[in-house]
Design a protein around this motif. Structure first.
Motif, PDB file in Angstrom:
ATOM      1  N   ALA A  86      56.688 -24.494  12.293  1.00 17.71           N
ATOM      2  CA  ALA A  86      55.272 -24.846  12.165  1.00 17.71           C
ATOM      3  C   ALA A  86      55.065 -26.351  12.206  1.00 17.71           C
ATOM      4  CB  ALA A  86      54.704 -24.266  10.869  1.00 17.71           C
ATOM      5  N   GLN A  87      55.943 -27.108  11.564  1.00 21.04           N
ATOM      6  CA  GLN A  87      55.791 -28.561  11.539  1.00 21.04           C
ATOM      7  C   GLN A  87      56.003 -29.163  12.927  1.00 21.04           C
ATOM      8  OE1 GLN A  87      58.638 -29.377   8.355  1.00 21.04           O
ATOM      9  NE2 GLN A  87      56.963 -30.100   7.055  1.00 21.04           N
ATOM     10  N   HIS A  88      57.042 -28.711  13.630  1.00 28.56           N
ATOM     11  CA  HIS A  88      57.285 -29.235  14.971  1.00 28.56           C
ATOM     12  C   HIS A  88      56.160 -28.847  15.928  1.00 28.56           C
ATOM     13  CE1 HIS A  88      61.159 -31.213  14.754  1.00 28.56           C
ATOM     14  NE2 HIS A  88      61.646 -30.220  14.036  1.00 28.56           N
ATOM     15  N   PHE A  89      55.664 -27.625  15.809  1.00 31.22           N
ATOM     16  CA  PHE A  89      54.583 -27.179  16.685  1.00 31.22           C
ATOM     17  C   PHE A  89      53.319 -27.993  16.403  1.00 31.22           C
ATOM     18  CE2 PHE A  89      52.154 -23.177  18.330  1.00 31.22           C
ATOM     19  CZ  PHE A  89      51.898 -23.834  19.517  1.00 31.22           C
ATOM     20  N   ALA A  90      53.054 -28.266  15.127  1.00 35.30           N
ATOM     21  CA  ALA A  90      51.885 -29.075  14.776  1.00 35.30           C
ATOM     22  C   ALA A  90      52.006 -30.485  15.362  1.00 35.30           C
ATOM     23  CB  ALA A  90      51.726 -29.148  13.260  1.00 35.30           C
ATOM     24  N   LEU A  91      53.216 -31.049  15.315  1.00 33.78           N
ATOM     25  CA  LEU A  91      53.415 -32.372  15.892  1.00 33.78           C
ATOM     26  C   LEU A  91      53.301 -32.341  17.419  1.00 33.78           C
ATOM     27  CD1 LEU A  91      56.272 -33.964  13.748  1.00 33.78           C
ATOM     28  CD2 LEU A  91      53.919 -34.773  13.983  1.00 33.78           C
ATOM     29  N   ALA A  92      53.724 -31.253  18.036  1.00 38.34           N
ATOM     30  CA  ALA A  92      53.560 -31.118  19.483  1.00 38.34           C
ATOM     31  C   ALA A  92      52.077 -31.152  19.850  1.00 38.34           C
ATOM     32  CB  ALA A  92      54.194 -29.809  19.970  1.00 38.34           C
ATOM     33  N   LYS A  93      51.280 -30.407  19.100  1.00 43.07           N
ATOM     34  CA  LYS A  93      49.835 -30.395  19.344  1.00 43.07           C
ATOM     35  C   LYS A  93      49.233 -31.773  19.113  1.00 43.07           C
ATOM     36  CE  LYS A  93      49.267 -25.508  18.103  1.00 43.07           C
ATOM     37  NZ  LYS A  93      48.699 -24.556  17.120  1.00 43.07           N
ATOM     38  N   LYS A  94      49.720 -32.456  18.075  1.00 46.17           N
ATOM     39  CA  LYS A  94      49.227 -33.796  17.768  1.00 46.17           C
ATOM     40  C   LYS A  94      49.536 -34.750  18.922  1.00 46.17           C
ATOM     41  CE  LYS A  94      47.793 -37.136  15.014  1.00 46.17           C
ATOM     42  NZ  LYS A  94      48.475 -37.326  13.740  1.00 46.17           N
ATOM     43  N   ALA A  95      50.759 -34.711  19.417  1.00 51.17           N
ATOM     44  CA  ALA A  95      51.143 -35.582  20.525  1.00 51.17           C
ATOM     45  C   ALA A  95      50.271 -35.321  21.750  1.00 51.17           C
ATOM     46  CB  ALA A  95      52.621 -35.377  20.866  1.00 51.17           C
ATOM     47  N   ALA A  96      49.979 -34.058  22.006  1.00 47.73           N
ATOM     48  CA  ALA A  96      49.155 -33.708  23.163  1.00 47.73           C
ATOM     49  C   ALA A  96      47.749 -34.278  23.039  1.00 47.73           C
ATOM     50  CB  ALA A  96      49.102 -32.200  23.331  1.00 47.73           C
ATOM     51  N   THR A  97      47.172 -34.231  21.827  1.00 46.64           N
ATOM     52  CA  THR A  97      45.826 -34.792  21.652  1.00 46.64           C
ATOM     53  C   THR A  97      45.823 -36.302  21.864  1.00 46.64           C
ATOM     54  OG1 THR A  97      46.017 -35.197  19.256  1.00 46.64           O
ATOM     55  CG2 THR A  97      45.271 -33.009  19.946  1.00 46.64           C
ATOM     56  N   MET A  98      46.990 -36.928  21.708  1.00 48.93           N
ATOM     57  CA  MET A  98      47.105 -38.366  21.908  1.00 48.93           C
ATOM     58  C   MET A  98      47.479 -38.708  23.344  1.00 48.93           C
ATOM     59  SD  MET A  98      49.156 -39.103  18.342  1.00 48.93           S
ATOM     60  CE  MET A  98      49.330 -40.877  18.525  1.00 48.93           C
ATOM     61  N   GLY A  99      47.606 -37.697  24.187  1.00 50.69           N
ATOM     62  CA  GLY A  99      47.951 -37.933  25.579  1.00 50.69           C
ATOM     63  C   GLY A  99      49.417 -38.191  25.815  1.00 50.69           C
ATOM     64  N   LEU A 100      50.276 -37.827  24.869  1.00 47.94           N
ATOM     65  CA  LEU A 100      51.707 -38.121  24.946  1.00 47.94           C
ATOM     66  C   LEU A 100      52.476 -36.863  25.344  1.00 47.94           C
ATOM     67  CD1 LEU A 100      51.977 -40.241  21.656  1.00 47.94           C
ATOM     68  CD2 LEU A 100      51.535 -41.053  23.988  1.00 47.94           C
TER      69      LEU A 100
END
Length: 353
Positions: A86-100
Motif C-alpha cells: 500500500a505504501q509503495h503504491f501510494a508513492l507511485a500514485k504520488k509520483a505520477a501526480t507530480m509528472g515523474l
C-alpha cells in the motif's frame, strides 16, 4: 512534458514522519543549487533536515516546494521509508501526480514485488497494472494536446510495450493514429516554413524530386503506427516494425542517390537533412519497439539482435543502451519488473541517493 502541480499529502495518519537514521540524499533546489542532506522529518510541506557543507553540518527547515519535483519526491520517499504494498503504491500514485513517470514506475515495481505470494496478489497486481495504463495513456493524451511530439512518443512507447494488455487493439490504434498525426503535422509545419522561402517553380521542382522518398518515409511511418496499434500481438507487431524499417531504408537509399546527383542544390540539402533526421529517429523507434516486443515473447536473442543493430549503426545511442539493460533484466527472470522501468532518455535526472 510539463510537470503537474505538486499535490502533497502524508501517508501517516499523524501528519508527521520522523527518522534519525535515513540515508543522505543529493537534492536540487528550484534555483539550481545542489545540497547533500539527511532527511529528519516531514510535516505538511515543511521539511527538516541536516545539510552537510565542507565537512560540517547544520539542521535547517525549508518548504518542500523549494526543491525540484524530483528532489521533493526523493525526500518524501526517504522519510516515508515504504515497506508495504500500500505504501509503495501510494508513492507511485504520488509520483505520477507530480509528472515523474520513472519514479512512479519504480514504486509500482516495488509494490508488485511485495504483492507476490500474498493472498491478494492477483487483485493488487491487477490494480497496479490498470492504474499504470491509465496514467501513461493520460500522459500521452496530455502531450498530444500540448503538441509535445517527443513526450507523446515516449508515453505511447511505454503503453504499447509494457502495458498493451490493458488496452484493446482499437484503443491502441486510436492513440497510435493520434501520435502519428501529431508527428506528421509537426513535420509538415517545418516543411511549409522552409518552402515558403522558395518561388513556386523551385518549390514544385523540389517536391517532385522528393515525392518518391517522402512516400517511402510515409509508408514506414504508417507501418510503425500499425505496429504500435498491434502491440497486443507481439509477433505481428515486431514483423510490422521490420517492414517499417525496410521502408525507411528504401527512402534513405533514394535520398542518398538524389543528394549525390544534386550535390550543389542548397534547397535540396536543407530538405534532405530534415528527412534524414526523421528516417533516423523513426527507424530507431521501430527497432526499439521490435526489441520490446521480442522481450515480451522471451525471445531475448532476437531482442538483443535488434538492439545490437542500432548500436552498430549508432554506438552512442542511449535508448539502445537502456534497451540492452532492459533485456538483461527480463532475461534474469524478472519479467514483471522490466515492465515498470519507465525511465526514458531525456528524462530529468533523478536525485542521487
Amino acid at each position: 512534458m510539463k510537470y503537474l502541480a505538486l499535490s502533497l499529502f502524508l501517508l501517516c495518519p499523524t501528519g508527521r514522519l520522523t527518522a534519525q537514521d535515513l540515508p543522505k540524499l543529493y537534492l536540487v533546489t528550484v534555483d539550481g543549487r545542489q545540497e547533500q542532506v539527511q532527511p529528519l522529518s516531514l510535516d505538511g510541506d515543511k521539511v527538516r533536515y541536516k545539510v552537510f557543507v565542507l565537512g560540517g553540518e547544520m539542521t535547517t527547515t525549508r518548504r518542500l516546494t523549494d526543491f525540484t519535483p524530483e528532489s521533493a519526491f526523493a525526500f518524501e520517499a526517504a522519510v516515508t521509508a515504504p515497506k508495504s504494498f500500500a505504501q509503495h503504491f501510494a508513492l507511485a500514485k504520488k509520483a505520477a501526480t507530480m509528472g515523474l513517470l520513472p519514479q512512479a514506475g519504480t514504486q509500482a515495481r516495488a509494490a508488485i514485488g511485495l504483492a507476490k505470494g500474498t493472498l491478494d496478489e492477483a487483485a493488487n497486481v491487477g490494480a497496479v497494472r490498470t492504474w499504470g495504463a491509465d496514467i501513461v495513456e493520460a500522459k500521452c493524451k496530455e502531450a498530444i494536446a500540448q503538441k509535445d511530439v517527443k513526450s507523446a512518443q515516449r508515453a505511447l512507447g511505454i503503453l504499447t510495450s509494457r502495458l498493451s494488455d490493458q488496452r484493446t487493439d482499437e484503443q491502441l490504434a486510436a492513440l497510435s493514429t493520434a501520435v502519428e498525426a501529431l508527428e506528421l503535422a509537426a513535420s509538415d509545419a517545418k516543411e511549409t516554413a522552409r518552402q515558403q522561402k522558395l518561388d513556386s517553380k523551385a518549390r514544385e521542382s523540389l517536391q517532385r524530386k522528393l515525392k518518391p522518398i517522402r512516400d517511402k518515409v510515409a509508408q514506414g511511418d504508417k507501418l510503425q503506427s500499425q505496429a504500435f496499434a498491434k502491440s497486443r500481438n507481439t509477433s505481428q507487431s515486431a514483423k510490422m516494425c521490420e517492414q517499417s524499417i525496410e521502408a525507411y531504408k528504401s527512402g534513405w537509399k533514394g535520398l542518398e542517390d538524389l543528394t549525390k546527383q544534386l550535390e550543389t542544390d542548397a534547397e535540396l540539402a536543407s530538405e534532405a537533412s530534415e528527412l534524414a533526421s526523421r528516417i533516423h529517429d523513426n527507424g530507431i523507434r521501430s527497432a526499439l519497439h521490435a526489441a520490446n516486443m521480442l522481450t515480451v515473447q522471451s525471445d531475448f536473442k532476437g531482442a538483443l539482435d535488434w538492439t545490437n543493430r542500432i548500436l552498430k549503426f549508432d554506438p552512442k545511442n542511449e535508448d539502445a543502451k537502456a534497451m540492452m539493460q532492459t533485456i538483461q533484466l527480463a532475461e534474469a527472470d524478472a519479467s514483471e519488473s522490466w515492465r515498470w522501468n519507465w525511465h526514458v532518455v531525456g528524462d530529468r535526472p533523478r536525485p542521487r541517493q
